[in-house]
Design an enzyme around this catalytic site. Structure first.
Site, PDB file in Angstrom:
ATOM      1  N   GLY A 106      38.264  29.637  46.378  1.00  0.00           N
ATOM      2  CA  GLY A 106      37.004  28.997  46.008  1.00  0.00           C
ATOM      3  C   GLY A 106      35.748  29.642  46.568  1.00  0.00           C
ATOM      4  O   GLY A 106      34.727  28.970  46.717  1.00  0.00           O
TER       5      GLY A 106
ATOM      6  N   HIS B 159      35.190  37.700  36.088  1.00  0.00           N
ATOM      7  CA  HIS B 159      36.358  38.581  36.181  1.00  0.00           C
ATOM      8  C   HIS B 159      35.991  39.753  37.111  1.00  0.00           C
ATOM      9  O   HIS B 159      34.911  40.340  36.967  1.00  0.00           O
ATOM     10  CB  HIS B 159      36.758  39.100  34.797  1.00  0.00           C
ATOM     11  CG  HIS B 159      37.966  39.963  34.849  1.00  0.00           C
ATOM     12  ND1 HIS B 159      39.243  39.449  34.993  1.00  0.00           N
ATOM     13  CD2 HIS B 159      38.099  41.312  34.855  1.00  0.00           C
ATOM     14  CE1 HIS B 159      40.107  40.446  35.069  1.00  0.00           C
ATOM     15  NE2 HIS B 159      39.439  41.581  34.985  1.00  0.00           N
TER      16      HIS B 159
HETATM   17  C1  GAR Z   1      37.834  36.141  42.107  1.00  0.00           C
HETATM   18  O1  GAR Z   1      37.816  37.476  42.521  1.00  0.00           O
HETATM   19  C2  GAR Z   1      37.738  36.051  40.591  1.00  0.00           C
HETATM   20  O2  GAR Z   1      36.909  37.030  40.042  1.00  0.00           O
HETATM   21  C3  GAR Z   1      39.176  36.277  40.213  1.00  0.00           C
HETATM   22  O3  GAR Z   1      39.907  35.523  41.164  1.00  0.00           O
HETATM   23  C4  GAR Z   1      39.189  35.502  42.397  1.00  0.00           C
HETATM   24  C5  GAR Z   1      39.053  34.074  42.851  1.00  0.00           C
HETATM   25  O4  GAR Z   1      38.489  34.004  44.142  1.00  0.00           O
HETATM   26  N1  GAR Z   1      39.424  35.871  38.867  1.00  0.00           N
HETATM   27  C6  GAR Z   1      40.265  36.521  38.062  1.00  0.00           C
HETATM   28  O5  GAR Z   1      40.919  37.474  38.414  1.00  0.00           O
HETATM   29  C7  GAR Z   1      40.326  35.969  36.645  1.00  0.00           C
HETATM   30  N2  GAR Z   1      41.018  36.888  35.780  1.00  0.00           N
HETATM   31  P1  GAR Z   1      37.828  32.667  44.694  1.00  0.00           P
HETATM   32  O6  GAR Z   1      38.851  31.543  44.510  1.00  0.00           O
HETATM   33  O7  GAR Z   1      37.583  32.965  46.148  1.00  0.00           O
HETATM   34  O8  GAR Z   1      36.566  32.413  43.923  1.00  0.00           O
END
Ligand code: GAR
Length: 208
Positions: free
Chosen positions: A12, A110
């Site tokens: 998050g 992304h």
């Molecule tokens: C982030 O890096 C986001 O860009 C990626 O997951 C991570 C979540 O981190 N999303 C994807 O790869 C979607 N294809 P977070 O929970 O710390 O925000």
């Protein structure tokens, strides 16, 4: 007030970036209506609870059939009364019914420069592992509209980030978050909240 509902699966940090941007005025006239997670252990939920933001879990484990899960997730999001749905590290495929209900009103962050390193199987650290394996010198992040395929919707904002010698996937992930994701996602939300991005039915993006 423009209402956003944020869907999360993990740590998050992007949700945190949105909350921080609302708190310090980089996003205005906007409130987080609800945070929804598919994963009841997501630390993102703790961030929501601590900030007093309504949060709930719609877990796949509680819905053995995919159709049932899709319906429950769609209903939960519709019930929040969201103007915009924000996928902030949400690792579940969005049901077609939700995409129809929120046409051009679901965005995703992304961690690469789409169309590189995206699509089915490219999420989280895997994206950065693939970028390092390919030996690209630049990567980055993309905010795009969600359509029925994976990472194929209209692109709203992108920001490039340099790869440094000796980068590991973890180091690169952190740099992409700090330099791109945590800035781009709040920026896109504020622009959409104030009608500064228009998306036509055909997916044409115009900045006003
Ligand atoms: C982030 O890096 C986001 O860009 C990626 O997951 C991570 C979540 O981190 N999303 C994807 O790869 C979607 N294809 P977070 O929970 O710390 O925000």
């Amino acid at each position: 007030m423009y209402r956003i509902t944020v869907l999360v699966s993990g740590g998050g940090t992007n949700l945190q970036a949105i909350m921080d941007a609302i708190a310090d005025g980089r996003i205005t006239d906007t409130e987080i209506a609800c945070v929804i997670s598919n994963n009841r252990d997501a630390y993102a939920l703790t961030r929501a609870y601590d900030a007093g933001i309504p949060a709930c879990v719609v877990s796949r484990a509680d819905h053995p059939h995919r159709d049932e899960y899709d319906a429950a997730l769609t209903r939960a999001v519709v019930d929040t009364g969201a103007d915009l749905v924000v996928l902030a590290g949400f690792l579940v495929k969005i049901p077609p019914a939700m995409i129809r209900e929120f046409k051009n009103r679901i965005i995703n962050i992304h961690p690469s420069l789409i169309p590189s390193f995206c699509g089915v199987g490219f999420y989280g650290l895997k994206v950065h592992e693939a970028a390092l394996a390919r030996g690209v010198r630049l990567t980055g992040a993309t905010v795009h509209v969600v359509d029925e395929d994976t990472d194929t919707g209209p692109i709203l904002l992108q920001k490039a980030v340099e790869i440094q010698p000796g980068d590991t996937p973890e180091v690169l992930q952190r740099r992409v978050m700090e330099q791109a994701e945590w800035k781009l996602l709040p920026q896109a939300i504020d622009m959409l909240a104030h009608g500064r991005i228009e998306i036509s039915d055909e997916g044409q993006v115009t900045f006003l």
